[in-house]
Design a protein around this motif. Structure first.
Motif, mmCIF file in Angstrom:
data_model
loop_
_atom_site.group_PDB
_atom_site.id
_atom_site.type_symbol
_atom_site.label_atom_id
_atom_site.label_comp_id
_atom_site.label_asym_id
_atom_site.label_seq_id
_atom_site.Cartn_x
_atom_site.Cartn_y
_atom_site.Cartn_z
ATOM 1 N N VAL A 233 0.836 -1.195 0.000
ATOM 2 C CA VAL A 233 0.000 0.000 0.000
ATOM 3 C C VAL A 233 0.872 1.246 0.000
ATOM 4 N N GLN A 234 1.925 1.235 0.801
ATOM 5 C CA GLN A 234 2.819 2.386 0.862
ATOM 6 C C GLN A 234 3.515 2.586 -0.482
ATOM 7 N N GLN A 235 3.948 1.494 -1.115
ATOM 8 C CA GLN A 235 4.588 1.590 -2.418
ATOM 9 C C GLN A 235 3.599 2.135 -3.432
ATOM 10 N N ARG A 236 2.357 1.654 -3.407
ATOM 11 C CA ARG A 236 1.343 2.122 -4.338
ATOM 12 C C ARG A 236 1.070 3.603 -4.122
ATOM 13 N N ASP A 237 1.008 4.022 -2.868
ATOM 14 C CA ASP A 237 0.780 5.430 -2.569
ATOM 15 C C ASP A 237 1.907 6.304 -3.118
ATOM 16 N N ARG A 238 3.137 5.846 -2.977
ATOM 17 C CA ARG A 238 4.280 6.605 -3.505
ATOM 18 C C ARG A 238 4.205 6.710 -5.013
ATOM 19 N N THR A 239 3.903 5.596 -5.667
ATOM 20 C CA THR A 239 3.858 5.616 -7.128
ATOM 21 C C THR A 239 2.668 6.424 -7.629
ATOM 22 N N VAL A 240 1.538 6.355 -6.948
ATOM 23 C CA VAL A 240 0.370 7.135 -7.348
ATOM 24 C C VAL A 240 0.648 8.621 -7.182
ATOM 25 N N ALA A 241 1.245 9.004 -6.068
ATOM 26 C CA ALA A 241 1.565 10.421 -5.846
ATOM 27 C C ALA A 241 2.559 10.920 -6.892
ATOM 28 N N ALA A 242 3.546 10.111 -7.213
ATOM 29 C CA ALA A 242 4.525 10.510 -8.227
ATOM 30 C C ALA A 242 3.864 10.610 -9.600
ATOM 31 N N THR A 243 2.978 9.694 -9.913
ATOM 32 C CA THR A 243 2.276 9.728 -11.194
ATOM 33 C C THR A 243 1.397 10.968 -11.304
ATOM 34 N N GLU A 244 0.765 11.349 -10.205
ATOM 35 C CA GLU A 244 -0.054 12.565 -10.215
ATOM 36 C C GLU A 244 0.811 13.806 -10.441
ATOM 37 N N ALA A 245 1.981 13.847 -9.829
ATOM 38 C CA ALA A 245 2.876 14.984 -10.030
ATOM 39 C C ALA A 245 3.388 15.031 -11.464
ATOM 40 N N VAL A 246 3.667 13.872 -12.039
ATOM 41 C CA VAL A 246 4.108 13.806 -13.430
ATOM 42 C C VAL A 246 2.995 14.298 -14.353
ATOM 43 N N ALA A 247 1.763 13.931 -14.031
ATOM 44 C CA ALA A 247 0.629 14.360 -14.854
ATOM 45 C C ALA A 247 0.463 15.877 -14.838
ATOM 46 N N LEU A 248 0.840 16.528 -13.736
ATOM 47 C CA LEU A 248 0.764 17.988 -13.686
ATOM 48 C C LEU A 248 1.656 18.638 -14.739
ATOM 49 N N VAL A 249 2.715 17.941 -15.120
ATOM 50 C CA VAL A 249 3.653 18.487 -16.094
ATOM 51 C C VAL A 249 3.389 17.944 -17.499
ATOM 52 N N LEU A 250 3.181 16.637 -17.616
ATOM 53 C CA LEU A 250 3.125 16.008 -18.932
ATOM 54 C C LEU A 250 1.728 15.886 -19.527
ATOM 55 N N ASP A 251 0.697 16.013 -18.734
ATOM 56 C CA ASP A 251 -0.658 15.863 -19.246
ATOM 57 C C ASP A 251 -0.974 16.988 -20.229
ATOM 58 N N GLU A 252 -1.620 16.635 -21.319
ATOM 59 C CA GLU A 252 -1.929 17.620 -22.355
ATOM 60 C C GLU A 252 -2.881 18.705 -21.871
ATOM 61 N N THR A 253 -3.725 18.381 -20.913
ATOM 62 C CA THR A 253 -4.697 19.357 -20.419
ATOM 63 C C THR A 253 -4.125 20.248 -19.326
ATOM 64 N N SER A 254 -2.944 19.919 -18.822
ATOM 65 C CA SER A 254 -2.328 20.743 -17.778
ATOM 66 C C SER A 254 -1.738 22.004 -18.391
ATOM 67 N N PRO A 255 -1.992 23.145 -17.778
ATOM 68 C CA PRO A 255 -1.410 24.380 -18.307
ATOM 69 C C PRO A 255 0.080 24.460 -17.987
ATOM 70 N N LEU A 256 0.797 25.204 -18.795
ATOM 71 C CA LEU A 256 2.209 25.438 -18.519
ATOM 72 C C LEU A 256 2.342 26.292 -17.264
ATOM 73 N N PRO A 257 3.367 26.051 -16.464
ATOM 74 C CA PRO A 257 3.579 26.897 -15.299
ATOM 75 C C PRO A 257 3.804 28.347 -15.739
#
Length: 143
Positions: free
Chosen positions: A7-31
């Motif tokens: 569960v802890q490993q999944r939480d780490r990977t999910v949190a990291a994936t969400e942070a990556v999506a903030l940058v790489l997702d097409e719908t995310s605005p540029l900073p």
């Protein structure tokens, strides 16, 4: 440790994936500002350091992610955004390495977790104690 570690490993990977999506997702605005870029870079660096504990030390994804994370954010507009995308891609590769290896994270300090009773259990215990006191008081002979 098995279920908790997974569960802890999944939480780490999910949190990291969400942070990556903030940058790489097409719908995310540029900073918009340099501080936004720095904040996202710090977040991704944190995920790299957390996932680095889980991945075997010789992994290529870990070495490249750590090397990229050790660099500073460039000052100009375009290079800073390019750096952020590269950092997000390195984090994404590290998440993939964690999931591919299926490793269990290093065990953290285990603290004893006390059972927290529900409110109805507490009410029942109080009622049982009160009833026992009443029965005991009624059974005492009067003088």
């Amino acid at each position: 440790m098995g279920v908790s570690g997974s569960v802890q490993q999944r939480d780490r990977t999910v949190a990291a994936t969400e942070a990556v999506a903030l940058v790489l997702d097409e719908t995310s605005p540029l900073p918009e500002s340099a501080s936004d870029v720095e904040e996202l870079a710090q977040r991704l660096r944190g995920h790299i350091s957390q996932l680095g504990v889980v991945v075997p030390p010789g992994t290529t994804a870990l070495r490249s992610a750590q090397q990229l994370a050790s660099e500073g954010v460039p000052d100009s507009y375009i290079p800073s955004r390019v750096y952020l995308v590269k950092l997000a891609e390195a984090t994404q590769a590290l998440v993939a390495a964690v999931l591919a290896h299926g490793v269990v994270p290093v065990q953290t300090v285990c603290r004893r977790r006390w059972w927290k009773p529900r409110i109805n259990v507490l009410r029942g215990v109080v009622f049982a104690v009160a009833l026992a006191c009443l029965v005991w008081a009624a059974s005492v002979p009067r003088a």
